[in-house]
Design a protein around this motif. Structure first.
Motif, PDB file in Angstrom:
ATOM      1  N   GLU A  51       0.761  -1.151  -0.167  1.00  0.00           N
ATOM      2  CA  GLU A  51       0.329   0.208  -0.249  1.00  0.00           C
ATOM      3  C   GLU A  51       0.814   1.423   0.050  1.00  0.00           C
ATOM      4  N   TYR A  52       2.251   1.301   0.966  1.00  0.00           N
ATOM      5  CA  TYR A  52       3.073   2.387   1.191  1.00  0.00           C
ATOM      6  C   TYR A  52       3.943   2.261  -0.282  1.00  0.00           C
ATOM      7  N   GLY A  53       4.823   1.363  -0.659  1.00  0.00           N
ATOM      8  CA  GLY A  53       6.257   1.285  -1.349  1.00  0.00           C
ATOM      9  C   GLY A  53       5.852   1.746  -2.576  1.00  0.00           C
ATOM     10  N   PRO A  54       4.741   1.311  -3.075  1.00  0.00           N
ATOM     11  CA  PRO A  54       4.425   1.268  -4.673  1.00  0.00           C
ATOM     12  C   PRO A  54       4.114   2.743  -5.644  1.00  0.00           C
ATOM     13  N   LYS A  55       3.373   3.147  -4.359  1.00  0.00           N
ATOM     14  CA  LYS A  55       3.221   4.682  -4.365  1.00  0.00           C
ATOM     15  C   LYS A  55       4.102   5.994  -4.373  1.00  0.00           C
ATOM     16  N   VAL A  56       5.192   5.412  -3.775  1.00  0.00           N
ATOM     17  CA  VAL A  56       5.823   6.784  -3.241  1.00  0.00           C
ATOM     18  C   VAL A  56       6.789   7.371  -4.636  1.00  0.00           C
ATOM     19  N   PRO A  57       7.268   6.408  -4.853  1.00  0.00           N
ATOM     20  CA  PRO A  57       7.799   6.781  -6.790  1.00  0.00           C
ATOM     21  C   PRO A  57       7.427   8.266  -7.854  1.00  0.00           C
ATOM     22  N   ALA A  58       6.051   7.750  -8.023  1.00  0.00           N
ATOM     23  CA  ALA A  58       4.864   8.752  -8.404  1.00  0.00           C
ATOM     24  C   ALA A  58       5.136  10.316  -7.953  1.00  0.00           C
ATOM     25  N   THR A  59       5.625  10.224  -6.350  1.00  0.00           N
ATOM     26  CA  THR A  59       5.581  11.111  -5.664  1.00  0.00           C
ATOM     27  C   THR A  59       6.654  12.130  -6.197  1.00  0.00           C
ATOM     28  N   LEU A  60       7.035  11.056  -6.027  1.00  0.00           N
ATOM     29  CA  LEU A  60       8.484  12.164  -6.199  1.00  0.00           C
ATOM     30  C   LEU A  60       8.827  12.956  -6.749  1.00  0.00           C
ATOM     31  N   GLN A  61       8.542  12.468  -8.164  1.00  0.00           N
ATOM     32  CA  GLN A  61       8.516  12.806 -10.076  1.00  0.00           C
ATOM     33  C   GLN A  61       8.560  14.229  -9.992  1.00  0.00           C
ATOM     34  N   PRO A  62       7.474  15.030  -9.607  1.00  0.00           N
ATOM     35  CA  PRO A  62       6.814  16.930  -9.851  1.00  0.00           C
ATOM     36  C   PRO A  62       8.900  16.543  -8.879  1.00  0.00           C
ATOM     37  N   TYR A  63       9.266  16.807  -8.063  1.00  0.00           N
ATOM     38  CA  TYR A  63       9.722  17.575  -6.819  1.00  0.00           C
ATOM     39  C   TYR A  63      11.457  16.555  -7.696  1.00  0.00           C
ATOM     40  N   GLY A  64      11.288  16.395  -8.728  1.00  0.00           N
ATOM     41  CA  GLY A  64      12.863  15.389  -8.755  1.00  0.00           C
ATOM     42  C   GLY A  64      13.368  14.495  -8.074  1.00  0.00           C
ATOM     43  N   GLY A  65      12.769  13.733  -7.009  1.00  0.00           N
ATOM     44  CA  GLY A  65      13.461  13.166  -5.859  1.00  0.00           C
ATOM     45  C   GLY A  65      13.552  11.683  -6.771  1.00  0.00           C
ATOM     46  N   ARG A  66      14.974  11.671  -6.195  1.00  0.00           N
ATOM     47  CA  ARG A  66      15.510   9.853  -6.882  1.00  0.00           C
ATOM     48  C   ARG A  66      16.240   9.647  -5.774  1.00  0.00           C
ATOM     49  N   PHE A  67      15.952   8.370  -5.987  1.00  0.00           N
ATOM     50  CA  PHE A  67      16.170   7.195  -4.992  1.00  0.00           C
ATOM     51  C   PHE A  67      17.413   6.764  -5.225  1.00  0.00           C
ATOM     52  N   LEU A  68      18.736   7.511  -4.153  1.00  0.00           N
ATOM     53  CA  LEU A  68      19.886   6.743  -4.449  1.00  0.00           C
ATOM     54  C   LEU A  68      20.091   5.533  -3.185  1.00  0.00           C
ATOM     55  N   VAL A  69      19.435   4.801  -2.124  1.00  0.00           N
ATOM     56  CA  VAL A  69      19.154   3.932  -1.323  1.00  0.00           C
ATOM     57  C   VAL A  69      18.222   3.653  -1.443  1.00  0.00           C
ATOM     58  N   ARG A  70      17.439   2.766  -1.824  1.00  0.00           N
ATOM     59  CA  ARG A  70      16.224   2.216  -1.448  1.00  0.00           C
ATOM     60  C   ARG A  70      15.885   0.388  -0.206  1.00  0.00           C
ATOM     61  N   GLY A  71      15.897   0.642   0.543  1.00  0.00           N
ATOM     62  CA  GLY A  71      16.378  -0.729   1.216  1.00  0.00           C
ATOM     63  C   GLY A  71      17.163  -1.670   0.623  1.00  0.00           C
TER      64      GLY A  71
END
Length: 128
Positions: A51-71
């Protein structure tokens, strides 16, 4: 003609402030990036992973967020390693704050809080 006038005005403002126009451009390029760090202990993996994890990447995109480490696997060297560790890079502190405060991510926070105990903070650092 307007753009030439604005260019001259920009140079005049820089001179009045004692800043060279080239230095202003370099300062903007060298602005520190922001790194959101999340240290998490997950107690409800189903909610977290479905419910949480799969929805996070779409919220980052408009703000230029990029995962460097994810788990991923952690190799503990000193102290206690967290259950999960995440680092998200943003081009600026303001972008990181805008993402965290966005309506899209605010909707996800209760899911994260339901599924885990988290510590989140933002550290500024040099860009790549």
């Amino acid at each position: 003609m307007k753009s030439k006038a604005w260019g001259i005005a920009s140079v005049a403002v820089c001179i009045a402030l004692g800043v060279a126009p080239a230095a202003t451009a370099q300062a903007q390029e060298a602005a520190p990036h922001a790194f959101l760090v999340a240290i998490e202990s997950i107690h409800d993996m189903e909610t977290f992973s479905k419910e949480y994890g799969p929805k996070v990447p779409a919220t980052l995109q408009p703000y230029g967020g990029r995962f460097l480490v994810r788990g991923g696997m952690l190799t503990n060297l000193e102290g206690e390693a967290p259950g999960r560790f995440v680092i998200i890079e943003f081009d600026s502190l303001q972008n990181a704050l805008n993402w965290y405060q966005s309506p899209e991510y605010q909707k996800l926070i209760p899911l994260r809080q339901k599924a885990s105990r988290s510590t989140l903070f933002i550290a500024e650092g040099p860009s790549k």
